[in-house]
Design a protein around this motif. Structure first.
Motif, PDB file in Angstrom:
ATOM      1  N   TRP A  38       0.929  -1.333   0.082  1.00  0.00           N
ATOM      2  CA  TRP A  38      -0.099  -0.028  -0.084  1.00  0.00           C
ATOM      3  C   TRP A  38       0.813   1.342   0.019  1.00  0.00           C
ATOM      4  CZ3 TRP A  38      -4.239  -1.047  -1.887  1.00  0.00           C
ATOM      5  CH2 TRP A  38      -5.175  -2.262  -1.489  1.00  0.00           C
ATOM      6  N   ASP A  39       2.077   1.183   0.685  1.00  0.00           N
ATOM      7  CA  ASP A  39       2.951   2.426   0.384  1.00  0.00           C
ATOM      8  C   ASP A  39       3.153   2.444  -0.800  1.00  0.00           C
ATOM      9  OD1 ASP A  39       3.930   3.141   3.010  1.00  0.00           O
ATOM     10  OD2 ASP A  39       4.501   1.274   3.554  1.00  0.00           O
ATOM     11  N   TRP A  40       3.691   1.402  -1.736  1.00  0.00           N
ATOM     12  CA  TRP A  40       4.088   1.619  -3.279  1.00  0.00           C
ATOM     13  C   TRP A  40       2.728   2.035  -3.914  1.00  0.00           C
ATOM     14  CZ3 TRP A  40       8.819   1.916  -4.303  1.00  0.00           C
ATOM     15  CH2 TRP A  40       9.609   1.166  -3.715  1.00  0.00           C
ATOM     16  N   ALA A  41       1.738   1.649  -3.577  1.00  0.00           N
ATOM     17  CA  ALA A  41       0.380   1.823  -4.110  1.00  0.00           C
ATOM     18  C   ALA A  41       0.001   3.349  -4.145  1.00  0.00           C
ATOM     19  CB  ALA A  41      -0.742   0.975  -3.903  1.00  0.00           C
ATOM     20  N   THR A  42       0.268   3.956  -2.784  1.00  0.00           N
ATOM     21  CA  THR A  42       0.271   5.280  -2.740  1.00  0.00           C
ATOM     22  C   THR A  42       1.103   6.261  -3.477  1.00  0.00           C
ATOM     23  OG1 THR A  42       0.006   4.693  -0.454  1.00  0.00           O
ATOM     24  CG2 THR A  42      -0.431   7.074  -0.671  1.00  0.00           C
ATOM     25  N   TYR A  43       2.358   5.696  -3.361  1.00  0.00           N
ATOM     26  CA  TYR A  43       3.435   6.450  -4.231  1.00  0.00           C
ATOM     27  C   TYR A  43       3.110   6.377  -5.914  1.00  0.00           C
ATOM     28  CZ  TYR A  43       8.087   7.673  -5.787  1.00  0.00           C
ATOM     29  OH  TYR A  43       9.017   8.357  -6.468  1.00  0.00           O
ATOM     30  N   ILE A  44       2.694   5.166  -6.121  1.00  0.00           N
ATOM     31  CA  ILE A  44       2.184   5.171  -7.757  1.00  0.00           C
ATOM     32  C   ILE A  44       0.862   5.937  -7.964  1.00  0.00           C
ATOM     33  CG2 ILE A  44       1.640   3.497  -9.561  1.00  0.00           C
ATOM     34  CD1 ILE A  44       3.486   1.511  -7.897  1.00  0.00           C
ATOM     35  N   GLY A  45       0.240   5.982  -7.077  1.00  0.00           N
ATOM     36  CA  GLY A  45      -1.145   6.734  -7.007  1.00  0.00           C
ATOM     37  C   GLY A  45      -0.688   8.085  -7.479  1.00  0.00           C
ATOM     38  N   THR A  46       0.196   8.604  -6.656  1.00  0.00           N
ATOM     39  CA  THR A  46       0.456  10.017  -6.824  1.00  0.00           C
ATOM     40  C   THR A  46       1.157  10.430  -8.467  1.00  0.00           C
ATOM     41  OG1 THR A  46       2.499   9.825  -5.599  1.00  0.00           O
ATOM     42  CG2 THR A  46       0.558  11.008  -4.554  1.00  0.00           C
ATOM     43  N   PHE A  47       1.855   9.562  -8.721  1.00  0.00           N
ATOM     44  CA  PHE A  47       2.117   9.520 -10.128  1.00  0.00           C
ATOM     45  C   PHE A  47       0.837   9.610 -11.079  1.00  0.00           C
ATOM     46  CE2 PHE A  47       6.402   7.900  -8.976  1.00  0.00           C
ATOM     47  CZ  PHE A  47       7.388   8.832  -9.630  1.00  0.00           C
ATOM     48  N   GLY A  48      -0.053   8.947 -10.752  1.00  0.00           N
ATOM     49  CA  GLY A  48      -1.468   8.937 -11.891  1.00  0.00           C
ATOM     50  C   GLY A  48      -1.729  10.340 -11.727  1.00  0.00           C
ATOM     51  N   LEU A  49      -1.928  10.762 -10.519  1.00  0.00           N
ATOM     52  CA  LEU A  49      -2.575  12.209 -10.250  1.00  0.00           C
ATOM     53  C   LEU A  49      -1.545  13.384 -10.973  1.00  0.00           C
ATOM     54  CD1 LEU A  49      -4.266  14.320  -8.941  1.00  0.00           C
ATOM     55  CD2 LEU A  49      -2.909  14.422  -6.984  1.00  0.00           C
ATOM     56  N   PHE A  50      -0.330  13.004 -10.803  1.00  0.00           N
ATOM     57  CA  PHE A  50       0.531  14.044 -11.694  1.00  0.00           C
ATOM     58  C   PHE A  50       0.525  14.193 -13.056  1.00  0.00           C
ATOM     59  CE2 PHE A  50       4.817  14.995 -13.490  1.00  0.00           C
ATOM     60  CZ  PHE A  50       5.089  16.251 -12.823  1.00  0.00           C
ATOM     61  N   PHE A  51       0.432  12.602 -13.574  1.00  0.00           N
ATOM     62  CA  PHE A  51       0.672  12.583 -15.118  1.00  0.00           C
ATOM     63  C   PHE A  51      -0.919  12.707 -15.721  1.00  0.00           C
ATOM     64  CE2 PHE A  51       4.592  10.874 -14.384  1.00  0.00           C
ATOM     65  CZ  PHE A  51       5.411  11.491 -15.192  1.00  0.00           C
ATOM     66  N   THR A  52      -1.987  12.474 -14.704  1.00  0.00           N
ATOM     67  CA  THR A  52      -3.259  12.611 -15.527  1.00  0.00           C
ATOM     68  C   THR A  52      -3.454  14.277 -15.708  1.00  0.00           C
ATOM     69  OG1 THR A  52      -3.864  10.908 -14.130  1.00  0.00           O
ATOM     70  CG2 THR A  52      -5.823  12.454 -14.909  1.00  0.00           C
ATOM     71  N   LEU A  53      -2.998  15.024 -14.674  1.00  0.00           N
ATOM     72  CA  LEU A  53      -2.928  16.630 -14.752  1.00  0.00           C
ATOM     73  C   LEU A  53      -2.093  17.051 -15.875  1.00  0.00           C
ATOM     74  CD1 LEU A  53      -3.129  17.464 -10.978  1.00  0.00           C
ATOM     75  CD2 LEU A  53      -4.932  17.609 -12.560  1.00  0.00           C
ATOM     76  N   PHE A  54      -0.948  16.285 -15.868  1.00  0.00           N
ATOM     77  CA  PHE A  54      -0.099  16.735 -17.037  1.00  0.00           C
ATOM     78  C   PHE A  54      -0.567  16.397 -18.459  1.00  0.00           C
ATOM     79  CE2 PHE A  54       3.959  17.821 -18.957  1.00  0.00           C
ATOM     80  CZ  PHE A  54       4.273  18.828 -17.895  1.00  0.00           C
ATOM     81  N   PHE A  55      -1.318  15.202 -18.489  1.00  0.00           N
ATOM     82  CA  PHE A  55      -1.700  14.813 -19.984  1.00  0.00           C
ATOM     83  C   PHE A  55      -2.833  16.006 -20.257  1.00  0.00           C
ATOM     84  CE2 PHE A  55       0.451  10.652 -19.771  1.00  0.00           C
ATOM     85  CZ  PHE A  55       0.826  10.645 -20.987  1.00  0.00           C
ATOM     86  N   LEU A  56      -3.815  16.171 -19.390  1.00  0.00           N
ATOM     87  CA  LEU A  56      -4.787  17.097 -19.495  1.00  0.00           C
ATOM     88  C   LEU A  56      -4.187  18.627 -19.984  1.00  0.00           C
ATOM     89  CD1 LEU A  56      -7.268  16.002 -16.777  1.00  0.00           C
ATOM     90  CD2 LEU A  56      -7.392  15.576 -19.206  1.00  0.00           C
ATOM     91  N   PHE A  57      -3.298  19.007 -18.980  1.00  0.00           N
ATOM     92  CA  PHE A  57      -2.922  20.191 -19.493  1.00  0.00           C
ATOM     93  C   PHE A  57      -2.195  20.372 -20.728  1.00  0.00           C
ATOM     94  CE2 PHE A  57       1.663  22.256 -19.463  1.00  0.00           C
ATOM     95  CZ  PHE A  57       1.439  23.440 -19.371  1.00  0.00           C
ATOM     96  N   ILE A  58      -1.557  19.243 -21.222  1.00  0.00           N
ATOM     97  CA  ILE A  58      -0.860  19.705 -22.649  1.00  0.00           C
ATOM     98  C   ILE A  58      -1.596  19.498 -23.708  1.00  0.00           C
ATOM     99  CG2 ILE A  58       1.587  18.851 -22.047  1.00  0.00           C
ATOM    100  CD1 ILE A  58       1.095  16.284 -22.994  1.00  0.00           C
ATOM    101  N   ARG A  59      -2.814  18.997 -23.413  1.00  0.00           N
ATOM    102  CA  ARG A  59      -4.128  19.045 -24.435  1.00  0.00           C
ATOM    103  C   ARG A  59      -4.763  20.163 -24.408  1.00  0.00           C
ATOM    104  NH1 ARG A  59      -4.444  16.390 -29.267  1.00  0.00           N
ATOM    105  NH2 ARG A  59      -6.060  17.999 -29.446  1.00  0.00           N
ATOM    106  N   PHE A  60      -5.169  20.975 -23.169  1.00  0.00           N
ATOM    107  CA  PHE A  60      -5.984  21.984 -23.081  1.00  0.00           C
ATOM    108  C   PHE A  60      -5.352  23.444 -22.856  1.00  0.00           C
ATOM    109  CE2 PHE A  60      -8.557  18.255 -22.137  1.00  0.00           C
ATOM    110  CZ  PHE A  60      -9.306  18.537 -22.933  1.00  0.00           C
ATOM    111  N   LEU A  61      -4.072  23.483 -22.672  1.00  0.00           N
ATOM    112  CA  LEU A  61      -3.692  24.905 -22.397  1.00  0.00           C
ATOM    113  C   LEU A  61      -2.217  24.765 -23.017  1.00  0.00           C
ATOM    114  CD1 LEU A  61      -4.228  25.312 -18.493  1.00  0.00           C
ATOM    115  CD2 LEU A  61      -5.279  26.432 -20.368  1.00  0.00           C
TER     116      LEU A  61
END
Lengths: 462, 178
Positions: A417-440
């Motif tokens: 679950w430690d690893w899952a939390t860490y990987i999960g924040t990558f998910g948050l980071f890259f989801t936002l980043f993918f949306l950012f490069i498409r919309f701004l």
């Protein structure tokens, strides 16, 4: 004045330019805005977003489980109460610092090469600080009571402990997030106006129109805008230094061996910039390739960023050296033990990995051929990111797991679950980043236009 | 057809140097209610249209001061007045411990003032503005530079001002409907 044709056009004379040849206001505007406005949705982008989004859903799962079961699902056990949560917090927030460095400090220093990378570096800052902020909140055990950290009128008549660095952290990180967001948004306003004027669909026109606040490029507005940007840069510069200093206070105010040291603030700040530039490279290299931005984010940019990485890496190396020296020089048996425990204790492999990732391998950057080799640079940026993560692990876990009395020692092992939390924040980071490069616009159109103009003027004079 | 009111006249230019020269000429000719529009910040253009001073830095100073005083005052009030705790005889007002929060709130206050002050002084958000009625004006956010003489100007006279603007060799002169 130059003739109509050559006006606002970049020539080819500079052998190593910071912007590709032949660009005009029109071409740079078109090139950057078309990624948002006209480029069709590509399978690659959808695929990337899906992976990132899955990881974000993993975060969702972990947080839900954490709310139900408590922080016991993580590997944190006394004496190591600060496990991955604090390691990841410091790592993410450190990554954010490069964005502010590029957008604020390099603006004050008139570094022109910053123009084409500052927008997505700032976005990186923003998203990284969001990821960082999650960890202390989740680590509190009862995250739904996070507002106890804020000084608000309450029936218990209680105040936060203003003498605690953990409360300083709340103020530092929330100020940092707010100021980064404002700085980023102010930079976006004129670009959003460009998108509003170029967008074809009515919905896009309305949305970008609202976001640009009716910006019309008035000379008077520009004047105040430039004043505000400069002031913000001047304010963000001491802010960024203070944020990681306060983060290092979390450690230095404690008396745990290896933490209670004055070298921490400067060496944390240098480490933050080191890892931040590594992350900028990690993001910039694939983006410029997939979106064909090689003439805006040039080989020269990568070269300069690699040099900054090398320089800050050397400061970090000096920090490690002095840390070891001071431990022995202090004559304090606990400090000395902490250091020998790092060298050949149970976590020694991680320490030596850290030294190789952060000090030995990055020395390759002295070679110009390495700095110009995009693939190798990408690998090196990943190595430094790993190294900086290990650094925080070494600081947090090695000191906590063996402090003063052997009877209170204990090992720390991360759970899945430690690893899952860490990987999960990558998910948050890259989801936002993918949306950012498409919309701004991921590169500042206005600043690149100004760069085209300045480059052209210089040519006119020479 | 209803005759629309006129907000002003607008001339289009190709380069920052041209619009800067035109702005100087216009100001020298006695026009005072003028504005210029550009896709990049042009040095000296604001001064050329008669803008020479902004209160923004002063506001930001006071924003920062206010933030700092709030930060320090809050820590002091909590630990000296509201909830003093005697811990081993240590002073209640241990002011070095208030500095990080004081510093962060100084920056926060100043930054918020800089951004919202800039927007407020610029009158943004402005969802509607007459300049947007000119079709060519969309290019002001890409690669064209515009100079506008407003109808409110005392010297403004539709025919004469139009002739004056055309004398500056623009790409075109447009009437801006209000």
């Amino acid at each position: 004045m130059a003739s109509e044709d050559s006006h606002n056009t970049v020539g080819v004379a500079d052998p190593d330019p910071i912007i590709g040849p032949g660009h005009t206001f029109e071409t740079v505007t078109d090139k950057i805005s078309s990624i948002v406005l006209t480029r069709p949705v590509t399978p690659g982008w959808v695929f990337g977003l899906l992976i990132a989004f899955s990881a974000l859903m993993l975060l969702n799962l972990v947080v839900t489980l954490l709310m139900i079961k408590g922080v016991g699902i993580w590997g944190i056990r006394i004496p190591t109460a600060w496990g991955f949560a604090i390691v990841n917090f410091v790592w993410w927030i450190g990554i954010g610092h490069a964005g502010t460095l590029i957008s604020a400090i390099l603006l004050l220093l008139h570094q022109k090469w910053r123009t084409s990378i500052n927008r997505f570096a700032e976005a990186m800052t923003l998203f990284a600080v969001m990821c960082a902020g999650m960890f202390p909140l989740l680590h509190m055990g009862r995250p739904w009571l996070f507002f106890y950290l804020m000084p608000y009128p309450n029936p218990m008549w209680m105040w936060p402990q203003f003498r605690s660095p953990l409360v300083w952290d709340v103020f530092a990180v929330s100020t940092y997030l707010t100021v980064s967001l404002l700085f980023w948004y102010v930079g976006l306003i004129p670009d959003l106006a460009t998108l509003r004027d170029r967008a074809k669909p009515k919905a896009a026109k309305i949305i970008y129109g609202m976001l640009s606040m009716g910006w019309r490029g008035s000379a008077v507005h520009w004047s105040r805008y430039e004043t505000a940007s400069l002031l913000l840069a001047g304010l963000a510069t001491p802010l960024v230094v203070s944020v990681h200093t306060v983060v290092s206070f979390d450690f230095t105010i404690g008396i745990i061996p290896g933490w209670h040291t004055t070298i921490f603030p400067p060496y944390f700040v240098a480490g933050a910039i080191y890892s931040g530039f590594a992350m900028v490279l990690t993001l910039a290299i694939p983006i410029r390739k997939f979106y064909h931005l090689e003439d805006l984010v040039t080989a020269r940019h990568l070269d300069i960023m690699a040099k900054v990485m090398l320089a800050t890496g050397l400061i970090v190396a000096y920090g490690y050296l002095l840390e070891a020296f001071l431990a022995f020089y202090s004559g304090d048996q606990y400090e000395i033990y902490m250091m020998t425990n790092r060298f050949h204790g149970p976590y020694a492999p991680l320490y030596w990995m850290l030294i190789s990732c952060n000090i030995i391998i990055p020395q390759l950057l002295w070679s110009r051929r390495v700095r110009r080799n995009v693939g190798l640079l990408f690998v090196l940026s990943l190595v430094v990111n790993t190294g900086m993560w290990l650094e925080r692990f070494v600081i947090v876990v090695i000191s906590l797991s063996r402090d003063f009395i052997p009877s209170s020692w204990g090992m720390y092992y991360p759970t899945r679950w430690d690893w899952a939390t860490y990987i999960g924040t990558f998910g948050l980071f890259f989801t936002l980043f993918f949306l950012f490069i498409r919309f701004l616009p991921m590169i500042s159109i206005v600043e690149v236009r100004s760069l085209v103009h300045e480059t052209n003027e210089e040519k006119g004079h020479s | 057809m209803v005759k629309r009111r006129i907000y002003g006249l607008m001339a289009e230019f190709t380069s920052p140097e041209e619009v800067l020269a035109a702005a100087h000429t216009t100001h020298d000719a006695g026009y005072r209610r003028i504005d210029a529009f550009s896709p990049i910040p042009v040095e000296g253009l604001a001064e050329a249209v008669g803008f020479d001073w902004t209160i923004l830095p002063t506001l930001v100073f006071f924003g920062g001061l206010g933030g700092g005083l709030t930060g320090f005052g809050m820590c002091w009030y909590a630990n000296v007045i509201s909830f003093p705790l005697n811990i081993g005889g240590k002073p209640f007002n241990s002011w070095p411990m208030w500095i990080p929060i004081t510093f962060e709130l100084t920056i926060l206050g100043a930054a918020l003032t800089a951004v919202f002050g800039m927007l407020a002084l610029n009158g943004l958000p402005t969802p509607y503005h007459p300049t947007f009625n000119v079709e060519r004006f969309a290019a002001a956010s890409t690669d064209r530079f515009f100079l506008c003489i407003k109808a409110r100007d005392q010297k403004f006279d539709l025919a004469k001002t139009k002739a004056f603007l055309e004398g500056l060799h623009p790409n075109g002169v447009f009437e801006v409907e209000d």
